[in-house]
Motif scaffolding. Structure first.
Motif, mmCIF file in Angstrom:
data_model
loop_
_atom_site.group_PDB
_atom_site.id
_atom_site.type_symbol
_atom_site.label_atom_id
_atom_site.label_comp_id
_atom_site.label_asym_id
_atom_site.label_seq_id
_atom_site.Cartn_x
_atom_site.Cartn_y
_atom_site.Cartn_z
ATOM 1 N N VAL A 34 124.981 144.460 8.772
ATOM 2 C CA VAL A 34 125.303 143.064 8.452
ATOM 3 C C VAL A 34 124.089 142.160 8.593
ATOM 4 O O VAL A 34 123.747 141.420 7.656
ATOM 5 C CB VAL A 34 126.478 142.575 9.317
ATOM 6 C CG1 VAL A 34 126.625 141.061 9.217
ATOM 7 C CG2 VAL A 34 127.781 143.234 8.869
ATOM 8 N N PRO A 35 123.369 142.151 9.718
ATOM 9 C CA PRO A 35 122.178 141.288 9.788
ATOM 10 C C PRO A 35 121.076 141.715 8.824
ATOM 11 O O PRO A 35 120.312 140.877 8.349
ATOM 12 C CB PRO A 35 121.732 141.427 11.249
ATOM 13 C CG PRO A 35 122.352 142.695 11.749
ATOM 14 C CD PRO A 35 123.630 142.840 11.009
ATOM 15 N N GLN A 36 120.979 143.010 8.541
ATOM 16 C CA GLN A 36 119.990 143.452 7.560
ATOM 17 C C GLN A 36 120.307 142.869 6.181
ATOM 18 O O GLN A 36 119.412 142.428 5.458
ATOM 19 C CB GLN A 36 119.955 144.975 7.487
ATOM 20 C CG GLN A 36 119.419 145.647 8.750
ATOM 21 C CD GLN A 36 119.411 147.164 8.630
ATOM 22 O OE1 GLN A 36 119.793 147.732 7.603
ATOM 23 N NE2 GLN A 36 118.986 147.842 9.690
ATOM 24 N N ARG A 37 121.593 142.874 5.839
ATOM 25 C CA ARG A 37 122.007 142.287 4.562
ATOM 26 C C ARG A 37 121.721 140.785 4.554
ATOM 27 O O ARG A 37 121.281 140.232 3.542
ATOM 28 C CB ARG A 37 123.496 142.554 4.343
ATOM 29 C CG ARG A 37 124.036 142.062 3.002
ATOM 30 C CD ARG A 37 123.564 142.937 1.871
ATOM 31 N NE ARG A 37 124.299 142.683 0.650
ATOM 32 C CZ ARG A 37 124.187 143.391 -0.464
ATOM 33 N NH1 ARG A 37 123.345 144.396 -0.500
ATOM 34 N NH2 ARG A 37 124.885 143.111 -1.541
ATOM 35 N N ASP A 38 121.965 140.131 5.682
ATOM 36 C CA ASP A 38 121.647 138.700 5.793
ATOM 37 C C ASP A 38 120.170 138.466 5.481
ATOM 38 O O ASP A 38 119.821 137.565 4.700
ATOM 39 C CB ASP A 38 121.961 138.197 7.205
ATOM 40 C CG ASP A 38 123.445 137.894 7.381
ATOM 41 O OD1 ASP A 38 124.070 137.463 6.400
ATOM 42 O OD2 ASP A 38 123.968 138.078 8.480
ATOM 43 N N GLY A 39 119.315 139.250 6.100
ATOM 44 C CA GLY A 39 117.883 139.082 5.886
ATOM 45 C C GLY A 39 117.476 139.326 4.448
ATOM 46 O O GLY A 39 116.675 138.575 3.876
ATOM 47 N N SER A 40 118.042 140.362 3.832
ATOM 48 C CA SER A 40 117.705 140.672 2.442
ATOM 49 C C SER A 40 118.114 139.543 1.507
ATOM 50 O O SER A 40 117.362 139.156 0.605
ATOM 51 C CB SER A 40 118.377 141.982 2.018
ATOM 52 O OG SER A 40 117.931 143.065 2.808
ATOM 53 N N GLU A 91 115.818 136.547 1.973
ATOM 54 C CA GLU A 91 114.534 136.803 1.321
ATOM 55 C C GLU A 91 114.646 136.640 -0.190
ATOM 56 O O GLU A 91 113.763 136.055 -0.832
ATOM 57 C CB GLU A 91 114.050 138.210 1.658
ATOM 58 C CG GLU A 91 113.607 138.387 3.106
ATOM 59 C CD GLU A 91 113.212 139.824 3.400
ATOM 60 O OE1 GLU A 91 113.239 140.643 2.447
ATOM 61 O OE2 GLU A 91 112.860 140.131 4.557
ATOM 62 N N GLU A 92 115.730 137.166 -0.740
ATOM 63 C CA GLU A 92 115.917 137.037 -2.185
ATOM 64 C C GLU A 92 116.127 135.578 -2.578
ATOM 65 O O GLU A 92 115.646 135.131 -3.634
ATOM 66 C CB GLU A 92 117.112 137.880 -2.635
ATOM 67 C CG GLU A 92 117.354 137.882 -4.137
ATOM 68 C CD GLU A 92 116.186 138.476 -4.905
ATOM 69 O OE1 GLU A 92 116.008 138.097 -6.085
ATOM 70 O OE2 GLU A 92 115.460 139.316 -4.352
ATOM 71 N N LEU A 93 116.843 134.820 -1.735
ATOM 72 C CA LEU A 93 117.054 133.400 -2.034
ATOM 73 C C LEU A 93 115.719 132.662 -2.041
ATOM 74 O O LEU A 93 115.463 131.830 -2.937
ATOM 75 C CB LEU A 93 117.989 132.787 -0.988
ATOM 76 C CG LEU A 93 118.307 131.298 -1.172
ATOM 77 C CD1 LEU A 93 119.014 131.060 -2.504
ATOM 78 C CD2 LEU A 93 119.161 130.781 -0.022
ATOM 79 N N ALA A 94 114.854 132.950 -1.064
ATOM 80 C CA ALA A 94 113.539 132.315 -1.030
ATOM 81 C C ALA A 94 112.720 132.704 -2.265
ATOM 82 O O ALA A 94 112.015 131.872 -2.857
ATOM 83 C CB ALA A 94 112.806 132.720 0.247
ATOM 84 N N ARG A 95 112.815 133.988 -2.666
ATOM 85 C CA ARG A 95 112.080 134.432 -3.852
ATOM 86 C C ARG A 95 112.566 133.735 -5.118
ATOM 87 O O ARG A 95 111.771 133.324 -5.968
ATOM 88 C CB ARG A 95 112.217 135.950 -4.009
ATOM 89 C CG ARG A 95 111.277 136.546 -5.033
ATOM 90 C CD ARG A 95 111.379 138.060 -5.056
ATOM 91 N NE ARG A 95 112.598 138.500 -5.695
ATOM 92 C CZ ARG A 95 112.719 138.694 -7.013
ATOM 93 N NH1 ARG A 95 111.699 138.487 -7.806
ATOM 94 N NH2 ARG A 95 113.847 139.095 -7.521
ATOM 95 N N GLN A 96 113.893 133.575 -5.221
ATOM 96 C CA GLN A 96 114.444 132.897 -6.394
ATOM 97 C C GLN A 96 114.080 131.415 -6.413
ATOM 98 O O GLN A 96 113.902 130.830 -7.487
ATOM 99 C CB GLN A 96 115.960 133.087 -6.450
ATOM 100 C CG GLN A 96 116.402 134.496 -6.804
ATOM 101 C CD GLN A 96 115.864 134.958 -8.139
ATOM 102 O OE1 GLN A 96 115.720 134.166 -9.076
ATOM 103 N NE2 GLN A 96 115.550 136.247 -8.241
ATOM 104 N N HIS A 97 113.989 130.795 -5.226
ATOM 105 C CA HIS A 97 113.518 129.409 -5.186
ATOM 106 C C HIS A 97 112.076 129.329 -5.694
ATOM 107 O O HIS A 97 111.722 128.393 -6.424
ATOM 108 C CB HIS A 97 113.618 128.865 -3.757
ATOM 109 C CG HIS A 97 114.972 128.338 -3.409
ATOM 110 N ND1 HIS A 97 115.547 127.256 -4.048
ATOM 111 C CD2 HIS A 97 115.883 128.741 -2.476
ATOM 112 C CE1 HIS A 97 116.739 127.005 -3.534
ATOM 113 N NE2 HIS A 97 116.977 127.896 -2.584
ATOM 114 N N GLY A 98 111.254 130.298 -5.296
ATOM 115 C CA GLY A 98 109.890 130.339 -5.813
ATOM 116 C C GLY A 98 109.859 130.551 -7.318
ATOM 117 O O GLY A 98 109.077 129.902 -8.037
#
Length: 504
Positions: A228-234, A237-244
């Protein structure tokens, strides 16, 4: 024969001639004849085979009053009988009665223990069944959860990532309920262990209704909690990448939405300048040179957009909802702009040369431009074949198919189906030329050749439009004089033949 007498105030049973001291509630032991297997009793003759005093289930056979049948035979036959060693007999009977009491007590305890164990095993069986009913769906849920938590995702927008995050948050909200179910299932298992340990049940306690063990469930639950926390982190990270990526999209779109229309505007401006009426060719050339200077100065903006596009490509962004322009569109538009300005400037320069060589007045040039613009229906700087035919007919030409084909060979030697303004001017000036036209054309070629008596292929291709250059190259004879490099062409013979009614 007198029977035994019971003294209500005593716990002893007395028989005539026999002194038996028996505890209260115990009947006197029977009298055995050592020489016989019969047990004698007054008025009763019973012969019981040895070893047959049991019921069909291996338990001592009892009478209706709860005593074995032999106890009913413990009656003295006569008070006058003189028993040998009465005390030993009494002691032996007492031991038999005590053993019988012990046997009854143990039997009762055994029965109670078996019944209690049976109930406990029934309870354990019900717990096993309940465990199986709840463990199977919970195990399936955890396996599905682990698969979803480890599933690779491929998204392209912030909205898609936010949708995944929302689904993940909804899943996390169900974890307390799932943990409660886990605790309930583990509680069932612990209850089985507690019952087994408390009551000393050492039988096989494996669940016959399920192959799933508590250890497996706990191991999978621990893995779910780890994932669960690993999925949270992924997802973060993907949300930050999509913002970029979204920032790159907006930066590219902001530039492209300016450059795309700017290029289109410049192309249209060049077209208007080339078709402009009421100004001299020199004024047109000046305006075009200014436009060319502006285009050259705008090149850094296109280069910057190329850099933005490179970053987008490296980030694997393939769509941009903020603009309809792609880098390929910008490149094609930019190349078209450069080609258009260069071609238009070249055409105006050629028109100036043609005008000077053929002595075309400004009024004639305006008339040619007006006619050309009128029949250029698509306003792309070239008349199609039908438009050119209509233009000639409006000027009074009586054209047959053969004659029109001959004219098209002159104005469109490459058979493109289009007639440029320069070709139109050449045709019209030829039609209206004076007798000195050939000399004027020779003078024009002499200017292009830098006063040499011959002209080279590269000079023609550099100074003339491509179709006209190829037309001249195909028809100009080689220069016959001396001192010329290989491939030199005789423009004097070409001009004389072209305007001297030869069949060149």
């Amino acid at each position: 024969m007198a029977g035994p007498t019971i003294n209500p105030s005593s716990t002893k049973m007395t028989c005539p001639g026999v002194n038996l001291s028996i505890p209260s509630g115990k009947m006197a032991s029977p009298r055995f004849n050592p020489s016989s297997t019969k047990i004698a009793s007054p008025g009763v003759n019973s012969s019981i085979p040895s070893g047959k005093m049991q019921d069909g289930q291996g338990q001592p056979q009892l009478h209706q009053d709860g005593q074995p049948p032999c106890f009913q035979l413990l009656q003295p036959e006569s008070p006058e009988l003189d028993y040998h060693d009465v005390a030993a007999v009494n002691q032996r009977c007492q031991r038999i009665c005590d053993l019988w009491d012990q046997l009854g007590t143990l039997t009762q305890k055994r029965r109670e223990a078996l019944e209690r164990t049976e109930k406990l095993l029934e309870t354990i069986d019900q717990l096993f069944l309940e465990f199986a009913k709840r463990a199977a769906p919970f195990n399936n849920w955890m396996e599905g959860a682990m698969e979803d938590l480890q599933d690779m995702f491929m998204v392209h927008t912030i909205e898609e990532v936010q949708s995944l995050i929302g689904a993940h948050e909804h899943f996390k909200a169900t974890l307390p309920e799932a943990d409660g179910e886990r605790q309930a299932i583990v509680g069932i298992h612990n209850e089985v262990l507690k019952i087994s340990q408390s009551y000393g049940i050492k039988a096989n306690i494996n669940n016959p209704y399920s192959d799933i063990t508590t250890e497996e469930l706990l191991a999978k639950w621990d893995k779910v909690k780890m994932l669960v926390p690993q999925r949270d982190g992924s997802l973060q990270e993907e949300l930050a990448r999509q913002h970029g990526n979204e920032r790159l999209r907006r930066q590219f779109a902001a530039q492209a939405n300016l450059i795309g229309p700017w290029i289109q505007t410049r192309v249209e401006e060049i077209g208007r300048c080339a078709l402009e009426m009421g100004v001299t060719l020199e004024d047109q050339m000046t305006n075009l040179k200014q436009i060319e200077h502006v285009i050259v100065g705008y090149k850094p903006n296109v280069d910057k957009l190329e850099g933005e596009h490179q970053l987008i490509q490296e980030s694997l962004v393939f769509d941009n909802k903020h603009t309809s322009y792609t880098m390929e569109h910008i490149r094609v538009g930019w190349e078209l702009l450069l080609t258009t300005i260069a071609r238009t400037i070249n055409e105006i320069e050629t028109q100036i040369l043609t005008r000077d060589a053929k002595g075309i007045s400004l009024q004639q040039m305006h008339e040619f431009r007006s006619s050309f613009n009128h029949f250029d229906r698509k306003k792309n700087g070239a008349m199609e074949t039908d438009d050119f035919r209509a233009c000639l007919i409006s000027m009074g030409y009586d054209l047959g198919e053969v004659e029109f084909a001959r004219i098209m060979l002159l104005v469109d030697p490459s058979a493109t189906g289009l007639v440029s303004f320069q070709s139109f001017i050449d045709f019209m000036s030829r039609e209206t030329a004076d007798t000195d036209t050939a000399d004027q054309v020779v003078a024009s070629f002499r200017i292009l050749a830098s006063d040499k008596p011959y002209i080279l292929l590269e000079e023609l291709r550099r100074e003339l439009p491509a179709d006209q250059a190829e037309y001249c190259i195909m028809r100009m004879p080689p220069y016959p004089g001396s001192g010329a490099p290989p491939g030199a062409l005789d423009y004097t013979a070409f001009s004389t033949a072209l305007y001297g009614e030869s069949d060149l």
